[in-house]
Design a protein around this motif. Structure first.
Motif, PDB file in Angstrom:
ATOM      1  N   ASP A 254      49.761  47.057 -12.403  1.00 57.49           N
ATOM      2  CA  ASP A 254      48.469  46.566 -12.869  1.00 57.49           C
ATOM      3  C   ASP A 254      47.956  45.398 -12.036  1.00 57.49           C
ATOM      4  OD1 ASP A 254      50.763  45.450 -13.911  1.00 57.49           O
ATOM      5  OD2 ASP A 254      49.760  44.594 -15.634  1.00 57.49           O
ATOM      6  N   LEU A 255      48.671  45.018 -10.985  1.00 53.35           N
ATOM      7  CA  LEU A 255      48.172  43.954 -10.116  1.00 53.35           C
ATOM      8  C   LEU A 255      46.963  44.415  -9.320  1.00 53.35           C
ATOM      9  CD1 LEU A 255      51.495  42.433  -8.715  1.00 53.35           C
ATOM     10  CD2 LEU A 255      49.970  41.443 -10.408  1.00 53.35           C
ATOM     11  N   GLY A 256      46.790  45.735  -9.218  1.00 59.45           N
ATOM     12  CA  GLY A 256      45.639  46.248  -8.488  1.00 59.45           C
ATOM     13  C   GLY A 256      44.319  45.822  -9.087  1.00 59.45           C
ATOM     14  N   GLU A 257      44.320  45.448 -10.350  1.00 63.07           N
ATOM     15  CA  GLU A 257      43.101  44.986 -11.000  1.00 63.07           C
ATOM     16  C   GLU A 257      42.758  43.556 -10.608  1.00 63.07           C
ATOM     17  OE1 GLU A 257      41.276  46.951 -12.770  1.00 63.07           O
ATOM     18  OE2 GLU A 257      42.676  48.638 -12.850  1.00 63.07           O
ATOM     19  N   GLY A 258      43.688  42.898  -9.914  1.00 64.41           N
ATOM     20  CA  GLY A 258      43.430  41.525  -9.511  1.00 64.41           C
ATOM     21  C   GLY A 258      43.493  40.533 -10.642  1.00 64.41           C
ATOM     22  N   TYR A 259      44.276  40.860 -11.676  1.00 62.75           N
ATOM     23  CA  TYR A 259      44.344  39.971 -12.841  1.00 62.75           C
ATOM     24  C   TYR A 259      44.939  38.610 -12.496  1.00 62.75           C
ATOM     25  CZ  TYR A 259      43.347  43.985 -15.883  1.00 62.75           C
ATOM     26  OH  TYR A 259      42.760  45.050 -16.509  1.00 62.75           O
ATOM     27  N   GLU A 260      45.702  38.536 -11.397  1.00 62.74           N
ATOM     28  CA  GLU A 260      46.315  37.271 -11.026  1.00 62.74           C
ATOM     29  C   GLU A 260      45.394  36.400 -10.177  1.00 62.74           C
ATOM     30  OE1 GLU A 260      46.787  39.556  -7.286  1.00 62.74           O
ATOM     31  OE2 GLU A 260      46.545  39.955  -9.424  1.00 62.74           O
ATOM     32  N   ALA A 261      44.294  36.969  -9.696  1.00 62.28           N
ATOM     33  CA  ALA A 261      43.450  36.287  -8.714  1.00 62.28           C
ATOM     34  C   ALA A 261      42.685  35.124  -9.337  1.00 62.28           C
ATOM     35  CB  ALA A 261      42.473  37.278  -8.091  1.00 62.28           C
ATOM     36  N   ALA A 262      42.565  34.048  -8.567  1.00 66.34           N
ATOM     37  CA  ALA A 262      41.846  32.876  -9.069  1.00 66.34           C
ATOM     38  C   ALA A 262      40.376  33.178  -9.283  1.00 66.34           C
ATOM     39  CB  ALA A 262      42.021  31.714  -8.096  1.00 66.34           C
ATOM     40  N   GLY A 263      39.805  34.057  -8.464  1.00 64.33           N
ATOM     41  CA  GLY A 263      38.368  34.312  -8.551  1.00 64.33           C
ATOM     42  C   GLY A 263      37.964  35.385  -9.530  1.00 64.33           C
ATOM     43  N   LEU A 264      38.906  35.963 -10.264  1.00 64.13           N
ATOM     44  CA  LEU A 264      38.567  37.007 -11.233  1.00 64.13           C
ATOM     45  C   LEU A 264      37.667  36.444 -12.330  1.00 64.13           C
ATOM     46  CD1 LEU A 264      39.189  39.942 -12.343  1.00 64.13           C
ATOM     47  CD2 LEU A 264      40.926  38.823 -13.747  1.00 64.13           C
ATOM     48  N   ASP A 265      36.626  37.178 -12.679  1.00 66.11           N
ATOM     49  CA  ASP A 265      35.758  36.784 -13.787  1.00 66.11           C
ATOM     50  C   ASP A 265      36.374  37.302 -15.088  1.00 66.11           C
ATOM     51  OD1 ASP A 265      33.804  36.131 -15.581  1.00 66.11           O
ATOM     52  OD2 ASP A 265      32.246  37.418 -14.706  1.00 66.11           O
ATOM     53  N   ILE A 289      52.268  45.747 -21.636  1.00 70.03           N
ATOM     54  CA  ILE A 289      51.972  44.678 -20.680  1.00 70.03           C
ATOM     55  C   ILE A 289      50.670  44.005 -21.080  1.00 70.03           C
ATOM     56  CG2 ILE A 289      51.535  44.088 -18.270  1.00 70.03           C
ATOM     57  CD1 ILE A 289      53.046  46.629 -17.477  1.00 70.03           C
ATOM     58  N   VAL A 290      50.704  42.693 -21.187  1.00 72.89           N
ATOM     59  CA  VAL A 290      49.513  41.904 -21.500  1.00 72.89           C
ATOM     60  C   VAL A 290      49.421  40.775 -20.474  1.00 72.89           C
ATOM     61  CG1 VAL A 290      48.359  40.430 -23.188  1.00 72.89           C
ATOM     62  CG2 VAL A 290      49.616  42.450 -23.954  1.00 72.89           C
ATOM     63  N   TRP A 291      48.230  40.599 -19.928  1.00 70.47           N
ATOM     64  CA  TRP A 291      47.961  39.482 -19.015  1.00 70.47           C
ATOM     65  C   TRP A 291      47.367  38.316 -19.782  1.00 70.47           C
ATOM     66  CZ3 TRP A 291      48.621  38.479 -13.815  1.00 70.47           C
ATOM     67  CH2 TRP A 291      49.145  39.527 -13.039  1.00 70.47           C
ATOM     68  N   PHE A 292      47.784  37.114 -19.438  1.00 69.60           N
ATOM     69  CA  PHE A 292      47.243  35.888 -20.004  1.00 69.60           C
ATOM     70  C   PHE A 292      46.697  35.033 -18.857  1.00 69.60           C
ATOM     71  CE2 PHE A 292      50.416  37.366 -22.942  1.00 69.60           C
ATOM     72  CZ  PHE A 292      49.936  37.050 -24.203  1.00 69.60           C
ATOM     73  N   PHE A 321      51.663  33.350 -11.927  1.00 68.22           N
ATOM     74  CA  PHE A 321      50.880  33.042 -10.743  1.00 68.22           C
ATOM     75  C   PHE A 321      50.045  31.792 -10.993  1.00 68.22           C
ATOM     76  CE2 PHE A 321      51.587  37.533 -11.146  1.00 68.22           C
ATOM     77  CZ  PHE A 321      51.882  37.988  -9.865  1.00 68.22           C
ATOM     78  N   VAL A 322      49.826  31.023  -9.932  1.00 64.56           N
ATOM     79  CA  VAL A 322      48.886  29.903  -9.962  1.00 64.56           C
ATOM     80  C   VAL A 322      47.921  30.085  -8.796  1.00 64.56           C
ATOM     81  CG1 VAL A 322      48.595  27.408  -9.802  1.00 64.56           C
ATOM     82  CG2 VAL A 322      50.544  28.349 -11.049  1.00 64.56           C
ATOM     83  N   ASN A 323      46.654  30.200  -9.137  1.00 61.83           N
ATOM     84  CA  ASN A 323      45.619  30.443  -8.121  1.00 61.83           C
ATOM     85  C   ASN A 323      45.963  31.643  -7.248  1.00 61.83           C
ATOM     86  OD1 ASN A 323      44.084  28.285  -9.031  1.00 61.83           O
ATOM     87  ND2 ASN A 323      45.073  26.833  -7.657  1.00 61.83           N
ATOM     88  N   GLY A 324      46.514  32.693  -7.879  1.00 64.75           N
ATOM     89  CA  GLY A 324      46.838  33.928  -7.187  1.00 64.75           C
ATOM     90  C   GLY A 324      48.157  33.929  -6.453  1.00 64.75           C
ATOM     91  N   LYS A 355      38.844  23.459 -10.564  1.00 65.82           N
ATOM     92  CA  LYS A 355      39.352  24.564 -11.377  1.00 65.82           C
ATOM     93  C   LYS A 355      40.565  25.216 -10.734  1.00 65.82           C
ATOM     94  CE  LYS A 355      34.997  25.611 -13.690  1.00 65.82           C
ATOM     95  NZ  LYS A 355      35.469  24.966 -14.911  1.00 65.82           N
ATOM     96  N   ASN A 356      41.602  25.451 -11.579  1.00 61.32           N
ATOM     97  CA  ASN A 356      42.818  26.147 -11.195  1.00 61.32           C
ATOM     98  C   ASN A 356      43.141  27.169 -12.282  1.00 61.32           C
ATOM     99  OD1 ASN A 356      44.379  24.393  -8.837  1.00 61.32           O
ATOM    100  ND2 ASN A 356      43.008  23.164 -10.093  1.00 61.32           N
ATOM    101  N   VAL A 357      43.726  28.282 -11.877  1.00 57.21           N
ATOM    102  CA  VAL A 357      43.983  29.361 -12.830  1.00 57.21           C
ATOM    103  C   VAL A 357      45.481  29.663 -12.890  1.00 57.21           C
ATOM    104  CG1 VAL A 357      43.579  31.779 -13.402  1.00 57.21           C
ATOM    105  CG2 VAL A 357      41.720  30.390 -12.475  1.00 57.21           C
ATOM    106  N   VAL A 358      46.021  29.614 -14.106  1.00 54.52           N
ATOM    107  CA  VAL A 358      47.388  30.071 -14.372  1.00 54.52           C
ATOM    108  C   VAL A 358      47.290  31.468 -14.973  1.00 54.52           C
ATOM    109  CG1 VAL A 358      49.530  29.635 -15.618  1.00 54.52           C
ATOM    110  CG2 VAL A 358      48.161  27.712 -14.789  1.00 54.52           C
ATOM    111  N   ALA A 359      47.964  32.427 -14.355  1.00 50.76           N
ATOM    112  CA  ALA A 359      47.946  33.807 -14.849  1.00 50.76           C
ATOM    113  C   ALA A 359      49.384  34.272 -15.058  1.00 50.76           C
ATOM    114  CB  ALA A 359      47.228  34.722 -13.860  1.00 50.76           C
ATOM    115  N   VAL A 360      49.629  34.902 -16.200  1.00 43.27           N
ATOM    116  CA  VAL A 360      50.983  35.333 -16.548  1.00 43.27           C
ATOM    117  C   VAL A 360      50.942  36.799 -16.979  1.00 43.27           C
ATOM    118  CG1 VAL A 360      53.031  34.869 -17.918  1.00 43.27           C
ATOM    119  CG2 VAL A 360      51.482  32.991 -17.350  1.00 43.27           C
TER     120      VAL A 360
END
Length: 663
Positions: A254-265, A289-292, A321-324, A355-360
Motif C-alpha cells: 500500500d506504499l504505492g498510494e504515497g501514504y507516507e509522503a509528506a506532501g500527501l493531501d 492495515i491502517v495508516w495514521f 516514516f517522518v517526512n517520507g 510543517k512535518n508529517v509523521v506517518a505510521v
C-alpha cells in the motif's frame, strides 16, 4: 485480553533419560524458599543414584523407572549466594548464585502480564531496576491437554534494566517493595496469559469433583479435540503464516498510494484519537492495515537536528516514516510485538522548520489494533529542545481489510473460533502444574476481566480456584492476594446493573477464605483502556496485604469497608471500619453511592461524612432500604481513609445478578 501468538510450546516429555537434567525452574540466580527444605527434581537414567549438596547439606535419591527423581536439602539460611551441585553418574550440574529468601508466584491475565516498560513511570522504574536481591522468572506460554512435566523458560534473572523492562510490572514492583521492606531476597515467578479466564488456570480434577461445571468441562473437551485435529498441520500452518505476514510486512504493497509522503493531501481522511484501539472507534472486528498521519509544526530550532520519536506500544506491527523517510519499524519476527514501546531515531536532515508529517503503517492480525500506549508515551524529543506531544487527533485511512482480502487466519486461532486463551484447564497443565513441587511463600493474582460475563459463577468458581492451588502446592495456608478489578469503560450517568461490579463483588466474597487479601483498584482504571498504566499503586496495595496477612506486620492494608448499616427516615447511614481519617480524595462530597426503596430503581445519592460514617439521601427515595457503592463498570469514586486506600465497593441488596445462570 487481545489474542496474540503464544511462544512455541515446550516439549511435554521427559528429557533423554541417559543424561541428567534439572527441572527448568531450577537455574542459576534462582531464589529458594527460606525456612523450608530446598526441593530439587529432574530426570536421569532410570535407577541412577542422584546426589545434591549445598552449604554443607546433602541429600540423595534414586531415579524411578521413568527417570524422574526428587530430593530435599535442609533449609538454607536467608541470604547467600549459594552454589547447589547435583550429580548422577559422571554428569554434574551446578546452580550458581542461588539466594535463600521468599518466592512469590504472580499469575492471571493481561494486567498481570503487562510489562514494566509500558507503564506510568516505566522508564524511571527500569533505570532503577539494578536490584541484586530481586530475582525474576517468566514462565513461557503453554496449554497442553494433560499436566506437563516441565515448563519452558529462559530461567531466573537478576533484576536489572534489561531483565525488568519486559517483566510483569505488578510482579516487579511487588517484589521490589517486599525486598525493600523485609531485607531478604525475593523471587517472583510470572506465569500469566492475557485474556485467560480463571478456569484456564484450574486443575481438571477440581472442576470435575465440584460437580457443577459441565459447561466448562464441555468447552475443555471441545478445545482438546480441536487442538488434536489441528496438531498435524500446526507446524506447516505456522510456517505458512509466518511467510505470509513477513511478506506482507516487507512488501509495503500500500506504499504505492504515497501514504507516507509528506506532501500527501490527507485533508479528507477521518480523524481518530491516538492513543486508542481502532476496534473501539473504526470497526469492531477490523484486522488489516491502517495508516495514521499526524502533521506537526516545529520551530526553526529543530531544522536538520537529530531527534527521537516515541510512539508507545502499537498492536501489532508498524513501519514509521517522518517526512517520507523511513525511521524505524517493528516487524513480525519480534516476540510480543504488540507490547513493545516504539522508539525510533530520526536522523539529521529529516526534520525542518514548519510543517512535518509523521506517518505510521500499522498491521494488525488479531485483536484491538492501533496505539495502546498512554498519551505520555507519544512524543518527539531532541537534545536541548522542548519535547513535542504527539497524542491527540490523528488522521487515518484503512488500506487493507484482512477479511475482505482473504488473509489466512492466524494459526494460534483454533477452528471454530476457539481462541487458545480461553481453553479451560490447559494453562494450569502447562504453566502451573510443572512447578508445584517448588516451595513458595504466596500467590498474587490479577484476573477476572474475561469472566465478567459470568460474574455470578465466579462467586463459587474463584474460591474453588484458590483452594485448588493450595492443594496443588501442598499448603492449605498458602496466602492468595488478588486485585479487585479496576474501573473500565464509559461512565454511566445513572445507577444500573453491571457485570464488572458483580465480578468485584464475587472477588470480595472470597475474602471469607483464610489467608486471602484484596487490593481494590476501582480508582486506578482508565475508561478507554482495559490495561491501566498505573501498576505501581496496584503493587503497593498488594504488598501492604502481604506484609499484614503473611508477615504479621501492623500496617494499614485495607480501605474503608462497611461495618454497620442503618436506615432512619429518608437517611441511610453507613459506618465504616478501616476508616481512620475518612475523607474524599478530591474535596468533593463522597461520590458513587446509590439508594433505593426495596425492589425499586436505584437513584444517585447525596452523601456527607460524619466521622467514620457516611450519611446518604436521594431525591425520590423516601424510605431507603438498599444501598450500593461503586456499583458500575466505571464508577465515580473518591472515598478514602487517611492511608490512601479506597473504600471497597459493596451492595446491601440481594437482587438477582444480571449474570446469573451464565455458564
Amino acid at each position: 485480553v487481545t489474542p496474540h501468538p503464544p511462544p512455541p510450546a515446550p516439549p511435554h516429555s521427559a528429557p533423554d533419560s541417559a543424561g541428567l537434567r534439572l527441572a527448568s525452574v531450577l537455574t542459576d540466580h534462582m531464589v529458594v524458599q527460606r525456612e523450608q527444605p530446598v526441593t530439587l527434581w529432574g530426570w536421569a537414567a532410570p535407577g541412577s543414584h542422584v546426589t545434591a549438596t549445598a552449604d554443607g547439606r546433602s541429600a540423595s535419591a534414586t531415579a524411578d523407572e521413568h527417570g524422574r527423581w526428587s530430593l530435599e536439602l535442609d533449609p538454607l539460611p536467608a541470604g547467600g549466594p549459594y552454589a547447589i551441585t547435583v550429580a548422577a553418574g559422571d554428569r554434574t550440574e551446578t546452580l550458581d548464585d542461588v539466594l535463600s529468601g521468599d518466592v512469590w508466584l504472580a499469575s492471571g491475565q493481561s494486567n498481570m502480564e503487562w510489562p514494566l516498560q509500558n507503564t506510568d513511570r516505566g522508564a524511571e522504574s527500569i533505570a532503577a531496576a539494578d536490584i541484586p536481591g530481586l530475582r525474576l522468572l517468566t514462565v513461557g506460554r503453554a496449554q497442553p491437554a494433560e499436566p506437563a512435566p516441565d515448563i519452558t523458560t529462559r530461567g531466573w534473572a537478576v533484576s536489572a534494566p534489561g531483565s525488568a523492562s519486559g517483566f510483569s510490572a505488578v510482579g516487579f514492583h511487588f517484589g521490589r517493595l517486599l525486598h525493600e521492606e523485609l531485607g531478604v531476597p525475593i523471587g517472583v515467578i510470572n506465569a500469566s496469559w492475557g485474556g485467560s479466564p480463571v478456569e484456564s488456570w484450574m486443575p481438571e480434577r477440581a472442576l470435575r469433583e465440584a460437580g457443577r461445571y459441565s459447561a466448562i468441562l464441555g468447552r475443555m473437551e471441545a478445545y482438546n479435540a480441536a487442538a488434536a485435529n489441528a496438531a498435524a498441520g500446526a507446524q506447516a500452518a505456522q510456517q505458512n503464516w509466518a511467510a505470509f505476514i513477513g511478506e506482507l510486512y516487507a512488501s509495503g504493497a500500500d506504499l504505492g498510494e504515497g501514504y507516507e509522503a509528506a506532501g500527501l493531501d490527507d485533508g479528507a481522511w477521518p480523524e481518530i484519537p491516538v492513543p486508542g484501539r481502532w476496534e473501539t472507534t473504526v470497526a469492531p472486528d477490523l484486522d488489516g492495515i491502517v495508516w495514521f498521519r499526524r502533521t506537526i509544526d516545529l520551530p526553526a530550532a529543530w531544522e536538520g537536528k537529530p531527534a527521537r520519536l516515541a510512539l508507545g506500544a502499537i498492536d501489532d506491527f508498524d513501519q514509521t516514516f517522518v517526512n517520507g523517510v523511513a525511521v524505524g519499524g517493528t516487524d513480525p519476527s519480534v516476540p510480543n510485538a504488540y507490547q513493545r514501546r516504539r522508539e525510533y531515531d530520526v536522523p539529521p536532515g529529516v526534520l525542518r522548520a514548519g510543517k512535518n508529517v509523521v506517518a505510521v503503517r500499522v498491521i494488525d492480525v488479531s485483536g484491538g489494533g492501533g496505539f495502546s500506549g498512554s498519551g505520555e508515551d507519544l512524543r518527539l524529543t531532541g537534545d536541548g529542545l522542548e519535547p513535542v506531544a504527539l497524542d491527540g487527533r490523528w488522521r487515518y485511512a484503512v488500506a487493507a481489510d484482512a477479511e475482505a482480502e482473504g488473509w489466512p487466519s492466524p494459526p494460534w486461532i483454533l477452528p471454530g473460533s476457539l481462541d487458545p486463551m480461553y481453553r479451560p484447564v490447559a494453562m494450569y497443565n502447562g504453566m502451573i502444574a510443572p512447578i508445584t513441587p517448588l516451595p513458595i511463600r504466596g500467590v498474587i493474582w490479577y484476573q477476572g476481566e474475561t469472566n465478567t460475563g459470568r460474574s455470578e459463577q465466579y462467586r463459587h468458581l474463584f474460591p474453588l480456584f484458590i483452594e485448588s492451588w493450595r492443594e496443588a502446592f501442598g499448603n492449605p495456608d498458602l496466602p492468595v492476594l488478588f486485585v479487585q478489578l479496576a474501573n473500565y469503560m464509559q461512565r454511566a450517568e445513572q445507577p444500573g446493573e453491571s457485570g464488572w461490579a458483580e465480578l468485584r463483588d464475587a472477588q470480595a466474597a472470597a475474602l471469607a477464605l483464610p489467608k486471602t487479601g484484596m487490593a481494590t483498584a476501582v480508582d486506578l482504571g482508565e475508561a478507554d483502556d482495559i490495561h491501566p498504566r498505573n501498576k505501581l499503586d496496584v503493587a503497593r496495595r498488594l504488598a501492604a496485604n502481604a506484609l499484614a496477612i503473611e508477615y504479621g506486620r501492623d500496617v494499614p492494608h485495607r480501605g474503608p469497608t462497611p461495618a454497620e448499616i442503618a436506615f432512619e427516615g429518608r437517611e441511610a447511614r453507613v459506618r465504616f471500619e478501616h476508616a481512620a481519617g475518612l475523607t474524599t480524595g478530591d474535596g468533593r462530597p463522597p461520590q458513587g453511592f446509590a439508594l433505593a426503596e426495596r425492589g425499586k430503581p436505584f437513584r444517585r445519592a447525596e452523601a456527607r461524612i460524619e466521622g467514620d460514617t457516611v450519611v446518604l439521601t436521594a431525591e425520590g427515595v423516601e424510605h431507603p432500604a438498599e444501598i450500593r457503592y461503586a456499583w458500575a463498570d466505571n464508577p465515580d469514586v473518591n472515598l478514602y481513609n487517611e492511608h490512601g486506600f479506597p473504600a471497597t465497593p459493596f451492595r446491601t441488596d440481594e437482587r438477582p445478578m444480571v449474570t446469573a445462570g451464565r455458564e
